[in-house]
Design an enzyme around this catalytic site. Structure first.
Site, PDB file in Angstrom:
ATOM      1  CG  PHE A 199      -5.762 -11.366 -26.465  1.00  0.00           C
ATOM      2  CD1 PHE A 199      -6.138 -10.364 -27.345  1.00  0.00           C
ATOM      3  CD2 PHE A 199      -6.415 -12.595 -26.540  1.00  0.00           C
ATOM      4  CE1 PHE A 199      -7.137 -10.570 -28.296  1.00  0.00           C
ATOM      5  CE2 PHE A 199      -7.412 -12.811 -27.488  1.00  0.00           C
ATOM      6  CZ  PHE A 199      -7.768 -11.789 -28.365  1.00  0.00           C
ATOM      7  CG  LEU A 235      -5.040 -20.782 -31.860  1.00  0.00           C
ATOM      8  CD1 LEU A 235      -4.682 -19.755 -32.937  1.00  0.00           C
ATOM      9  CD2 LEU A 235      -5.522 -20.078 -30.591  1.00  0.00           C
ATOM     10  NE  ARG A 260       0.763 -11.451 -26.200  1.00  0.00           N
ATOM     11  CZ  ARG A 260       0.101 -11.905 -25.132  1.00  0.00           C
ATOM     12  NH1 ARG A 260       0.672 -12.794 -24.315  1.00  0.00           N
ATOM     13  NH2 ARG A 260      -1.116 -11.483 -24.874  1.00  0.00           N
ATOM     14  CB  ALA A 294      -2.315 -16.972 -30.203  1.00  0.00           C
ATOM     15  CG  LEU A 309     -15.625 -32.093 -34.594  1.00  0.00           C
ATOM     16  CD1 LEU A 309     -15.711 -31.883 -36.098  1.00  0.00           C
ATOM     17  CD2 LEU A 309     -16.049 -33.503 -34.217  1.00  0.00           C
TER      18      LEU A 309
HETATM   19  S1  MYA Z   1      -7.735 -24.886 -28.715  1.00  0.00           S
HETATM   20  C1  MYA Z   1      -6.278 -25.608 -29.397  1.00  0.00           C
HETATM   21  C2  MYA Z   1      -5.138 -24.647 -29.327  1.00  0.00           C
HETATM   22  N1  MYA Z   1      -3.970 -25.139 -30.005  1.00  0.00           N
HETATM   23  C3  MYA Z   1      -2.967 -25.766 -29.404  1.00  0.00           C
HETATM   24  O1  MYA Z   1      -2.953 -25.958 -28.206  1.00  0.00           O
HETATM   25  C4  MYA Z   1      -1.846 -26.253 -30.322  1.00  0.00           C
HETATM   26  C5  MYA Z   1      -0.468 -26.073 -29.753  1.00  0.00           C
HETATM   27  N2  MYA Z   1      -0.257 -24.697 -29.331  1.00  0.00           N
HETATM   28  C6  MYA Z   1      -0.108 -23.648 -30.189  1.00  0.00           C
HETATM   29  O2  MYA Z   1      -0.154 -23.769 -31.394  1.00  0.00           O
HETATM   30  C7  MYA Z   1       0.119 -22.287 -29.541  1.00  0.00           C
HETATM   31  O3  MYA Z   1       0.602 -22.458 -28.222  1.00  0.00           O
HETATM   32  C8  MYA Z   1      -1.173 -21.423 -29.515  1.00  0.00           C
HETATM   33  C9  MYA Z   1      -0.903 -20.121 -28.747  1.00  0.00           C
HETATM   34  C10 MYA Z   1      -1.580 -21.051 -30.937  1.00  0.00           C
HETATM   35  C11 MYA Z   1      -2.319 -22.136 -28.816  1.00  0.00           C
HETATM   36  N3  MYA Z   1      -7.041 -20.422 -26.945  1.00  0.00           N
HETATM   37  O4  MYA Z   1       0.813 -16.184 -29.614  1.00  0.00           O
HETATM   38  P1  MYA Z   1       0.999 -16.246 -28.159  1.00  0.00           P
HETATM   39  C12 MYA Z   1      -3.578 -16.981 -25.373  1.00  0.00           C
HETATM   40  C13 MYA Z   1      -7.162 -19.094 -26.778  1.00  0.00           C
HETATM   41  O5  MYA Z   1       2.203 -15.543 -27.624  1.00  0.00           O
HETATM   42  P2  MYA Z   1       1.459 -19.073 -28.423  1.00  0.00           P
HETATM   43  C14 MYA Z   1      -8.500 -24.126 -30.094  1.00  0.00           C
HETATM   44  O6  MYA Z   1      -8.139 -24.324 -31.209  1.00  0.00           O
HETATM   45  C15 MYA Z   1      -2.775 -16.805 -24.101  1.00  0.00           C
HETATM   46  O7  MYA Z   1      -3.633 -16.916 -22.986  1.00  0.00           O
HETATM   47  N4  MYA Z   1      -6.149 -18.306 -26.354  1.00  0.00           N
HETATM   48  O8  MYA Z   1       0.995 -17.760 -27.620  1.00  0.00           O
HETATM   49  C16 MYA Z   1      -9.618 -23.142 -29.797  1.00  0.00           C
HETATM   50  C17 MYA Z   1      -2.227 -15.405 -24.298  1.00  0.00           C
HETATM   51  O9  MYA Z   1      -3.234 -14.429 -24.056  1.00  0.00           O
HETATM   52  P3  MYA Z   1      -3.249 -13.668 -22.646  1.00  0.00           P
HETATM   53  C18 MYA Z   1      -4.984 -18.900 -26.098  1.00  0.00           C
HETATM   54  O10 MYA Z   1       1.687 -20.127 -27.425  1.00  0.00           O
HETATM   55  C19 MYA Z   1      -9.081 -21.739 -29.952  1.00  0.00           C
HETATM   56  C20 MYA Z   1      -1.935 -15.387 -25.792  1.00  0.00           C
HETATM   57  O11 MYA Z   1      -2.774 -16.411 -26.386  1.00  0.00           O
HETATM   58  C21 MYA Z   1      -4.791 -20.270 -26.253  1.00  0.00           C
HETATM   59  O12 MYA Z   1       2.567 -18.771 -29.373  1.00  0.00           O
HETATM   60  C22 MYA Z   1     -10.026 -20.679 -29.502  1.00  0.00           C
HETATM   61  C23 MYA Z   1      -0.486 -15.711 -26.086  1.00  0.00           C
HETATM   62  O13 MYA Z   1      -0.316 -15.659 -27.468  1.00  0.00           O
HETATM   63  C24 MYA Z   1      -5.883 -21.040 -26.674  1.00  0.00           C
HETATM   64  N5  MYA Z   1      -5.814 -22.368 -26.857  1.00  0.00           N
HETATM   65  O14 MYA Z   1       0.178 -19.461 -29.303  1.00  0.00           O
HETATM   66  C25 MYA Z   1      -9.471 -19.290 -29.709  1.00  0.00           C
HETATM   67  N6  MYA Z   1      -3.520 -20.562 -25.927  1.00  0.00           N
HETATM   68  O15 MYA Z   1      -1.981 -12.890 -22.550  1.00  0.00           O
HETATM   69  C26 MYA Z   1     -10.364 -18.193 -29.166  1.00  0.00           C
HETATM   70  C27 MYA Z   1      -2.939 -19.409 -25.580  1.00  0.00           C
HETATM   71  O16 MYA Z   1      -4.474 -12.784 -22.639  1.00  0.00           O
HETATM   72  C28 MYA Z   1     -11.555 -17.951 -30.029  1.00  0.00           C
HETATM   73  N7  MYA Z   1      -3.814 -18.402 -25.669  1.00  0.00           N
HETATM   74  O17 MYA Z   1      -3.316 -14.734 -21.596  1.00  0.00           O
HETATM   75  C29 MYA Z   1     -12.376 -16.798 -29.518  1.00  0.00           C
HETATM   76  C30 MYA Z   1     -13.619 -16.538 -30.375  1.00  0.00           C
HETATM   77  C31 MYA Z   1     -13.231 -15.845 -31.687  1.00  0.00           C
HETATM   78  C32 MYA Z   1     -14.425 -15.659 -32.634  1.00  0.00           C
HETATM   79  C33 MYA Z   1     -15.457 -14.642 -32.112  1.00  0.00           C
HETATM   80  C34 MYA Z   1     -16.595 -14.425 -33.135  1.00  0.00           C
HETATM   81  C35 MYA Z   1     -17.626 -13.526 -32.662  1.00  0.00           C
HETATM   82  O1  JJ1 Z   2      -4.950 -38.647 -23.624  1.00  0.00           O
HETATM   83  C1  JJ1 Z   2      -4.767 -38.084 -22.564  1.00  0.00           C
HETATM   84  N1  JJ1 Z   2      -4.131 -38.660 -21.560  1.00  0.00           N
HETATM   85  C2  JJ1 Z   2      -3.736 -40.053 -21.587  1.00  0.00           C
HETATM   86  C3  JJ1 Z   2      -2.290 -40.224 -21.907  1.00  0.00           C
HETATM   87  C4  JJ1 Z   2      -1.391 -39.652 -20.863  1.00  0.00           C
HETATM   88  C5  JJ1 Z   2       0.041 -39.727 -21.253  1.00  0.00           C
HETATM   89  C6  JJ1 Z   2       0.872 -38.955 -20.297  1.00  0.00           C
HETATM   90  N2  JJ1 Z   2       0.517 -37.584 -20.205  1.00  0.00           N
HETATM   91  C7  JJ1 Z   2      -4.172 -40.686 -20.282  1.00  0.00           C
HETATM   92  N3  JJ1 Z   2      -4.026 -41.991 -20.215  1.00  0.00           N
HETATM   93  C8  JJ1 Z   2      -4.488 -42.789 -19.111  1.00  0.00           C
HETATM   94  C9  JJ1 Z   2      -5.464 -43.802 -19.645  1.00  0.00           C
HETATM   95  C10 JJ1 Z   2      -5.853 -44.876 -18.646  1.00  0.00           C
HETATM   96  C11 JJ1 Z   2      -6.497 -46.033 -19.371  1.00  0.00           C
HETATM   97  C12 JJ1 Z   2      -6.938 -47.112 -18.418  1.00  0.00           C
HETATM   98  C13 JJ1 Z   2      -7.833 -46.570 -17.348  1.00  0.00           C
HETATM   99  C14 JJ1 Z   2      -7.209 -45.392 -16.636  1.00  0.00           C
HETATM  100  C15 JJ1 Z   2      -6.784 -44.316 -17.607  1.00  0.00           C
HETATM  101  O2  JJ1 Z   2      -4.657 -40.029 -19.389  1.00  0.00           O
HETATM  102  C16 JJ1 Z   2      -5.283 -36.684 -22.327  1.00  0.00           C
HETATM  103  C17 JJ1 Z   2      -6.724 -36.683 -21.895  1.00  0.00           C
HETATM  104  O3  JJ1 Z   2      -6.865 -37.392 -20.739  1.00  0.00           O
HETATM  105  N4  JJ1 Z   2      -5.171 -35.925 -23.544  1.00  0.00           N
HETATM  106  C18 JJ1 Z   2      -4.485 -34.792 -23.615  1.00  0.00           C
HETATM  107  O4  JJ1 Z   2      -3.899 -34.329 -22.651  1.00  0.00           O
HETATM  108  C19 JJ1 Z   2      -4.515 -34.113 -24.941  1.00  0.00           C
HETATM  109  C20 JJ1 Z   2      -4.952 -32.694 -24.802  1.00  0.00           C
HETATM  110  C21 JJ1 Z   2      -6.315 -32.515 -24.206  1.00  0.00           C
HETATM  111  C22 JJ1 Z   2      -6.799 -31.090 -24.313  1.00  0.00           C
HETATM  112  C23 JJ1 Z   2      -7.279 -30.799 -25.676  1.00  0.00           C
HETATM  113  C24 JJ1 Z   2      -7.536 -29.410 -26.020  1.00  0.00           C
HETATM  114  C25 JJ1 Z   2      -7.865 -29.113 -27.343  1.00  0.00           C
HETATM  115  C26 JJ1 Z   2      -8.733 -28.869 -28.222  1.00  0.00           C
HETATM  116  C27 JJ1 Z   2      -9.420 -27.774 -28.759  1.00  0.00           C
HETATM  117  O5  JJ1 Z   2     -10.267 -27.943 -29.788  1.00  0.00           O
END
Ligand code: MYA
Ligand code: JJ1
Length: 388
Positions: free
Chosen positions: A4, A138, A148, A150, A388
């Site tokens: 993708f 997301l 697929r 996402a 955020l």
């Molecule tokens: S980051 C937070 C993301 N959410 C989570 O981590 C929550 C838990 N996970 C899930 O809900 C699912 O695993 C998600 C993927 C929904 C993440 N950003 O549908 P799939 C790609 C972008 O089979 P799933 C946030 O919210 C992956 O590389 N892409 O996978 C910011 C693969 O593509 P490719 C991601 O696991 C989001 C494809 O998706 C992400 O069922 C920004 C697989 O799809 C990710 N975090 O669902 C989004 N994770 O094959 C982009 C996986 O190419 C915005 N993938 O590697 C872009 C700008 C859009 C606006 C533009 C305006 C001009």
């Molecule tokens: O919170 C996080 N890690 C913690 C907990 C780890 C538990 C086992 N995996 C951590 N703790 C150590 C703290 C310690 C305190 C005393 C001093 C030394 C350190 O490390 C981590 C960040 O570190 N959080 C995550 O992994 C959550 C996901 C982060 C990615 C978020 C992406 C998303 C958002 C998009 O908008």
């Protein structure tokens, strides 16, 4: 490898280090009449829905989807648990578009199974202010992963952003995608070390007892800086000036006006906290600090169900040393019963993390721009943006 992402206007891995590529938009805007008018196709069992975050019922559905299916740490011990009030705040900034709050429902049951959002922002990259969408929340239900879905959701939000004549976006993720503008490290400052250890968030250090650990993280009962107080509505103009001036030093940062500051930084209970230093002599506003509230569910602990976490947001010091200002932020967070204070190594945060007893976490956060190329990877300290 990235079937993708290889098709999208983002910096590709093979281009990393190629300094001949120009900085700026990767592809030009297309005429609005050429933007696809109909939503992308979903698998036939699902349908699009626009989520009205003003509706208590819809907001609760979104809250529950995220509470059960959103981001976890690498060992699946904790899951982000954004509150309903927080989601309303995050998704309804000045001039937001309801059409960018996108859900997917199962046609038969109408159950909400996936979500993605955008909010509008002006982001400055060096000396250009670019209108962007900030993409967040997301989420695909755990039972529908790896189908697929996402990519379809990302294309649909992109289409709806284009319909508003916006062609760039900013987003963060815990996973590596093509290609980060920078990669930041999470740091954690224990406020309630006993609970953090009991739930497995942190561990007792080598040669440390529980009572020595509790003593190590003790903080004064109240802030030490004279003139330190909560931000109020009347402070919006002064805080805006302070913040705009501060953020101007970073390569990538939001371009906040007074409306943005009122929305994003005026204190809102259990959502965002902001404090400032008003000089007792001149009544000038010289310093500012803020954090937002994002609890995590603790998965499978007998005693505790949530971890109350504060996340460092925007901080500005001109008179009070940043170290002292952030120590006061830790003190108020402790007084408000937060268990941990988290921060990224963005902006000038490195200057206080170690001294204030933050430790590096096991999580990283990668920052991305869509349809905007940056010449070289940035250092986290060159980034003035917190999503955020
Ligand atoms: S980051 C937070 C993301 N959410 C989570 O981590 C929550 C838990 N996970 C899930 O809900 C699912 O695993 C998600 C993927 C929904 C993440 N950003 O549908 P799939 C790609 C972008 O089979 P799933 C946030 O919210 C992956 O590389 N892409 O996978 C910011 C693969 O593509 P490719 C991601 O696991 C989001 C494809 O998706 C992400 O069922 C920004 C697989 O799809 C990710 N975090 O669902 C989004 N994770 O094959 C982009 C996986 O190419 C915005 N993938 O590697 C872009 C700008 C859009 C606006 C533009 C305006 C001009
Ligand atoms: O919170 C996080 N890690 C913690 C907990 C780890 C538990 C086992 N995996 C951590 N703790 C150590 C703290 C310690 C305190 C005393 C001093 C030394 C350190 O490390 C981590 C960040 O570190 N959080 C995550 O992994 C959550 C996901 C982060 C990615 C978020 C992406 C998303 C958002 C998009 O908008």
């Amino acid at each position: 490898k990235h079937k993708f992402w290889e098709t999208q206007p983002v910096g590709q891995f093979k281009e990393v280090g190629d300094s001949s590529l120009p900085e700026g938009p990767i592809e030009p805007p297309t005429p609005l009449s050429e933007v696809k008018q109909e939503p992308y196709n979903l698998p036939s069992a699902y349908e699009w829905t626009t989520c009205d975050m003003d509706s208590e019922e819809t907001c609760l559905e979104v809250y529950n989807l995220l509470k059960n299916n959103y981001v976890e740490d690498d060992e699946n011990m904790f899951r982000f648990n954004y509150s309903k009030e927080f989601l309303r705040w995050a998704l309804r900034p000045p001039s937001y578009f309801r059409s960018w709050h996108i859900g997917v429902r199962a046609k038969s049951s109408k159950k909400l199974v996936a979500f993605i959002t955008g909010v509008p922002a002006r982001i400055r990259v060096r000396d250009e202010v670019v209108r962007m969408a900030e993409i967040n929340f997301l989420c695909v239900h755990k039972k529908l992963r790896s189908k697929r879905l996402a990519p379809v959701m990302i294309k649909e939000v992109t289409r709806r952003v284009h319909l508003e004549n916006i062609w760039q976006a900013a987003y963060t993720a815990g996973v590596v995608l093509p290609t980060p503008i920078t990669t930041c490290q999470y740091w954690h400052r224990s406020l309630n070390p006993k609970k953090l250890i009991d739930v497995g968030f942190s561990r007792l250090g080598a040669r440390m007892t529980m009572s020595r650990t509790i003593k190590l993280y003790k903080l004064p009962d109240s802030p030490v800086t004279p003139g330190f107080r909560k931000m109020e509505l009347r402070d919006v103009p002064a805080v805006t000036r302070l913040l705009r001036n501060y953020l101007s030093q970073f390569v990538v940062a939001p371009d906040f006006d007074e409306d943005d500051v009122e929305h994003w930084l005026l204190p809102s209970e259990n959502v965002v906290d902001s404090y400032l230093v008003e000089s007792p002599e001149t009544h000038e506003i010289t310093d500012f600090c803020s954090f937002y509230t994002l609890p995590s569910s603790i998965l499978g602990n007998q005693t505790y169900s949530t971890l109350k976490a504060a996340y460092s947001y925007y901080n500005v010091s001109t008179k009070t040393p940043l170290l002292q200002l952030m120590n006061d932020a830790l003190i108020v967070a402790k007084q408000k019963d937060y268990d941990v204070f988290n921060a990224l190594d963005v902006m000038q945060n490195e200057s206080f993390l170690k001294e204030l007893k933050f430790g590096p976490g096991d999580g990283q956060l990668h920052y991305y721009l869509y349809n905007y190329r940056i010449r070289r990877e940035l250092k986290p300290s060159e980034l003035g943006l917190v999503l955020l």
